[in-house]
Design an enzyme around this catalytic site. Structure first.
Site, PDB file in Angstrom:
ATOM      1  N   HIS A  60       7.635 -16.454 -10.140  1.00  8.14           N
ATOM      2  CA  HIS A  60       8.735 -16.234 -11.070  1.00  8.14           C
ATOM      3  C   HIS A  60       9.505 -15.495  -9.798  1.00  8.14           C
ATOM      4  O   HIS A  60      10.450 -15.741 -10.714  1.00  8.14           O
ATOM      5  CB  HIS A  60       8.641 -16.287 -12.615  1.00  8.14           C
ATOM      6  CG  HIS A  60      10.131 -17.225 -12.955  1.00  8.14           C
ATOM      7  ND1 HIS A  60      10.331 -18.495 -13.204  1.00  8.14           N
ATOM      8  CD2 HIS A  60      10.322 -16.158 -13.959  1.00  8.14           C
ATOM      9  CE1 HIS A  60      11.551 -18.249 -13.797  1.00  8.14           C
ATOM     10  NE2 HIS A  60      11.674 -17.489 -14.407  1.00  8.14           N
ATOM     11  N   SER A  89      16.173 -18.041 -12.944  1.00 10.86           N
ATOM     12  CA  SER A  89      15.593 -18.917 -13.942  1.00 10.86           C
ATOM     13  C   SER A  89      16.483 -19.072 -15.127  1.00 10.86           C
ATOM     14  O   SER A  89      16.933 -20.639 -14.307  1.00 10.86           O
ATOM     15  CB  SER A  89      14.480 -16.935 -14.953  1.00 10.86           C
ATOM     16  OG  SER A  89      14.116 -18.058 -15.688  1.00 10.86           O
ATOM     17  N   TYR A  98      23.584 -14.257 -15.804  1.00 15.20           N
ATOM     18  CA  TYR A  98      22.448 -14.938 -16.538  1.00 15.20           C
ATOM     19  C   TYR A  98      22.162 -15.554 -18.111  1.00 15.20           C
ATOM     20  O   TYR A  98      22.862 -17.121 -18.036  1.00 15.20           O
ATOM     21  CB  TYR A  98      21.301 -13.523 -16.874  1.00 15.20           C
ATOM     22  CG  TYR A  98      20.332 -14.232 -17.118  1.00 15.20           C
ATOM     23  CD1 TYR A  98      18.953 -14.820 -16.474  1.00 15.20           C
ATOM     24  CD2 TYR A  98      19.549 -14.054 -18.663  1.00 15.20           C
ATOM     25  CE1 TYR A  98      17.492 -15.165 -17.011  1.00 15.20           C
ATOM     26  CE2 TYR A  98      18.314 -13.883 -19.247  1.00 15.20           C
ATOM     27  CZ  TYR A  98      17.195 -15.419 -18.048  1.00 15.20           C
ATOM     28  OH  TYR A  98      15.775 -15.351 -19.486  1.00 15.20           O
ATOM     29  N   ASP A 106       4.770 -20.360  -9.215  1.00 13.64           N
ATOM     30  CA  ASP A 106       5.669 -20.755 -10.389  1.00 13.64           C
ATOM     31  C   ASP A 106       5.099 -21.236 -11.306  1.00 13.64           C
ATOM     32  O   ASP A 106       5.456 -22.256 -11.695  1.00 13.64           O
ATOM     33  CB  ASP A 106       7.405 -20.311  -9.940  1.00 13.64           C
ATOM     34  CG  ASP A 106       8.144 -20.120 -11.672  1.00 13.64           C
ATOM     35  OD1 ASP A 106       7.326 -19.375 -12.127  1.00 13.64           O
ATOM     36  OD2 ASP A 106       9.491 -19.815 -10.685  1.00 13.64           O
TER      37      ASP A 106
END
Length: 687
Positions: A659, A540, A460, A624
């Protein structure tokens, strides 16, 4: 498998943007219009290509069947006590329910006689309505719950009568990023003006307002309590303490932190007093006791400290340190029966300690192994619970005894796989600049390091988010099949505090990509895998990570899965709440230097015609409104045009989904089966 696919032609135009006298073409700009017929036709055509391809994977159905078997076990949350109702509550999922159900019981331990309090599965036929939160009024009469539809960030509030369970007439729409802050027979909430019809999920959200809603009245009668049009790109949220003596106002969105204001509700007509002012620093209210306030903050302590003050001395300069910063990151604070339970993170996993109210360390709470814990306690309650999970241990509820400093299992799940067959280890590897990066590796015992194991490398690296150990049954089929799950704790996250976070932001964002690429190189060098069996995955900000790494090092990976990613770094801030990410990324409008830096790693702008890219499955969803689908649309269309290899370049566009948060279990399983199936199939492996 290795045959060139025929992709639909995406709508194009001649759009050219100018940044600091530099022209940048954006030929697929029409795909930003999420309500146009041309975009809808392209989405339909792309999904057909993708579904036709996925249908050719011979073990797709088998993989999905095994995932359903593995997830089909009872999952129960920690019980929690709502003092004003005198009852205990907990969430439970029987196994394959799309959404977890909220139950109520009259006394602790009486789960056998628990009653359904709220079942989100009954709010929609397909499980696409998700419960986002529930808040009980301080007088115990009402419960306000907020839901989202189809995965959107937009929320609606409803109100129940706690005693009868009856749904009242109250209904609030166009709320976002808000809870209900109860005061008397009503509550405060944050909302935006109704968006333009047809662009509810893409247009910029500006000027968030706080309203007060009185029970039994329509939303049109709600009183506007606070707004700040001078700073339209900020969030505002209210909180009222349980005693209804203090009200807090939080302001955020202009940095990586927040400002806090407080007012004394006992004083008629009292005004808010500003407690803090630096929007790059974080202040989180841990609790109030009488006039005392306790805050968890990184102000003057990059790894956080616990501070206290009172209503007579609210300004930060008068705050006192109760528990100072240590070498480890202070993650969470819970008050329980006159003591404080602190959860720390050391090398990205949990440690817990008991302190006195005076700040003296009393004991360490021994946790089962390397993993993640989350505590629940109340200031005037003896009972303490915590959940614990790791890569190989599903979430288990423990009851902790403060008097004896011992824990016992309260509820443990009964799973249908052998936990003892798997091992998880933590290693450390050097990044490009020598920085020591933690990496968790999980695999089946007896694994041979021969360079031929399929690896699912996940990361991430942003927004102060820490990747700690957690369990997912979806990984088990991959591990059973000889796969390795690897999770890297990259800079930009919060694993080592605010300095670690800032080392992966703005003009240092390349550090994050270097950390991830170095993880891949380390796994290959140590013969866990080779580039023919290496997949990278992220969602993301992690989708940005995958997009940046696959464009910088297309030779290093076999398969890439950028999920709901931020792919256009020059225009991300022009949609919904994208402006809120500027503290981490900077924007293309900040300076020529910032524009040049962003353009250099922006996945969309880093694709080059004639390049051989890895097999890629881009995932996004039609609702999203966090990272709008246009990012994935434009990236996929460009990649399909530029890729010189025979490797598939697919985009999977989910419907009635967003999302990720609140996505029904059925949709989660289908998506994960497609991802793992795509990975194995493109490595030439079977399941």
């Amino acid at each position: 498998m290795a045959q060139k696919l025929s992709y639909p032609q995406a709508p194009k135009d001649e759009t050219v943007d100018t940044y600091f006298d530099i022209q940048v073409a954006d030929p697929f700009r029409p795909l930003e219009n999420d309500s146009s017929q041309a975009t809808a036709a392209w989405v339909t055509a792309e999904n057909k290509v993708t579904q036709d391809y996925l249908a050719r994977i011979p073990f797709r159905a088998k993989l999905l069947k095994r995932m359903k078997e593995l997830v089909n076990y009872e999952k129960v949350s920690s019980p929690f006590y709502i003092k004003q109702t005198g009852k205990w509550f907990f969430y439970k999922n029987n196994g394959l329910q799309n959404q977890s159900v909220l139950y109520v019981m009259d006394r602790l331990g009486d789960e056998a006689n628990a009653r359904v309090f709220l079942d989100p599965n009954k709010l929609s036929a397909d499980g696409t309505v998700a419960l986002k939160g529930i808040t009980f009024s301080h007088n115990g009469k009402y419960a306000a719950y907020n839901i989202s539809r189809n995965g959107s960030d937009w929320q609606e509030f409803y109100v129940m009568d706690v005693l009868t369970g009856k749904l009242l007439s109250d209904h609030i729409i166009w709320s976002k990023f808000s809870n209900a802050a109860w005061l008397g027979d009503g509550f405060y909430y944050s909302a935006y003006d109704a968006p333009q019809e047809g662009h509810e999920y893409s247009n910029v959200n500006a000027v968030q307002k706080i309203y007060y809603h009185k029970i039994g009245t329509p939303q049109s009668a709600d009183v506007l309590f606070y707004q700040n049009p001078a700073n339209p790109m900020r969030f505002y949220d209210a909180e009222v303490n349980r005693d209804e003596t203090m009200m807090f106002l939080y302001e955020s969105g202009a940095g990586s932190g927040n400002a806090v204001y407080v007012r004394d509700l006992r004083q008629p007509g009292s005004q808010f007093i500003q407690m803090t002012s630096d929007l790059d620093l974080q202040y989180s209210l841990a609790g109030t006791f009488g006039d005392k306030m306790y805050f968890l903050t990184n102000d003057g302590a990059p790894k956080n400290r616990l501070m206290m003050t009172d209503l007579a001395h609210p300004g930060f300069s008068d705050w006192k340190t109760l528990i100072p910063e240590t070498d480890d990151v202070l993650e969470d604070v819970n008050f329980a029966d006159g003591r404080i339970i602190l959860t720390y993170m050391k090398d990205a996993y949990s440690h817990a300690y008991v302190y006195s109210m005076d700040g003296e360390k009393l004991s360490e709470i021994k946790l089962p192994t390397v993993g993640s814990s989350s505590f629940y306690g109340e200031r005037d309650l003896k009972e303490v619970f915590y959940t614990f999970s790791s890569f190989t241990i599903p979430s288990t509820v423990y009851q902790y005894d403060l008097a004896t400093n011992t824990s016992k299992v309260y509820r443990a799940p009964k799973t249908n796989f052998r936990q003892a067959d798997y091992v998880s280890e933590q290693v450390f590897y050097p990044s490009k600049d020598g920085t020591r990066i933690p990496l968790f590796i999980t695999y089946k015992k007896g694994l041979k390091r021969n360079g031929k194991n399929p690896v699912y490398l996940y990361g991430y690296g942003g927004f102060d988010v820490s990747l700690t150990p957690y369990f997912s049954s979806n990984r088990i089929p991959f591990l059973e099949n000889g796969g390795i799950y690897a999770q890297a704790c990259l800079r930009g996250g919060g694993e080592y505090g605010e300095e670690w976070h800032l080392a992966g932001t703005k003009m240092k964002k390349q550090n994050v990509f270097d950390d991830f690429i170095s993880a891949a190189e380390w796994l290959i060098a140590n013969r866990y895998t080779s580039k023919d069996y290496l997949a990278i995955v992220g969602g993301s900000n992690g989708g940005l990570l995958v997009g940046a790494c696959m464009t910088q090092r297309p030779d290093l990976f076999k398969v890439c899965i950028p999920q709901v990613g931020v792919m256009d770094m020059l225009r991300y801030h022009k949609f919904t709440i994208g402006w809120n990410w500027a503290a981490d990324y900077g924007t293309s409008e900040d300076s020529k230097e910032m524009f040049t830096y962003l353009r250099a790693y922006s996945p969309l702008h880093s694709l080059r015609p004639g390049t051989h890219y890895p097999a890629t499955l881009v995932t996004t969803a039609d609702h999203d409104d966090r990272v709008v689908p246009a990012h994935s649309f434009k990236f996929a269309a460009t990649l399909q045009a530029d890729n010189a290899a025979d490797s598939p370049t697919l985009i999977r566009i989910d419907t009635k989904a967003g999302h990720g948060s609140g996505k029904p279990l059925s949709k989660q399983l289908e998506e994960q089966a497609d991802i793992y199936g795509f990975i194995l199939y493109n490595m030439g492996l079977k399941y």
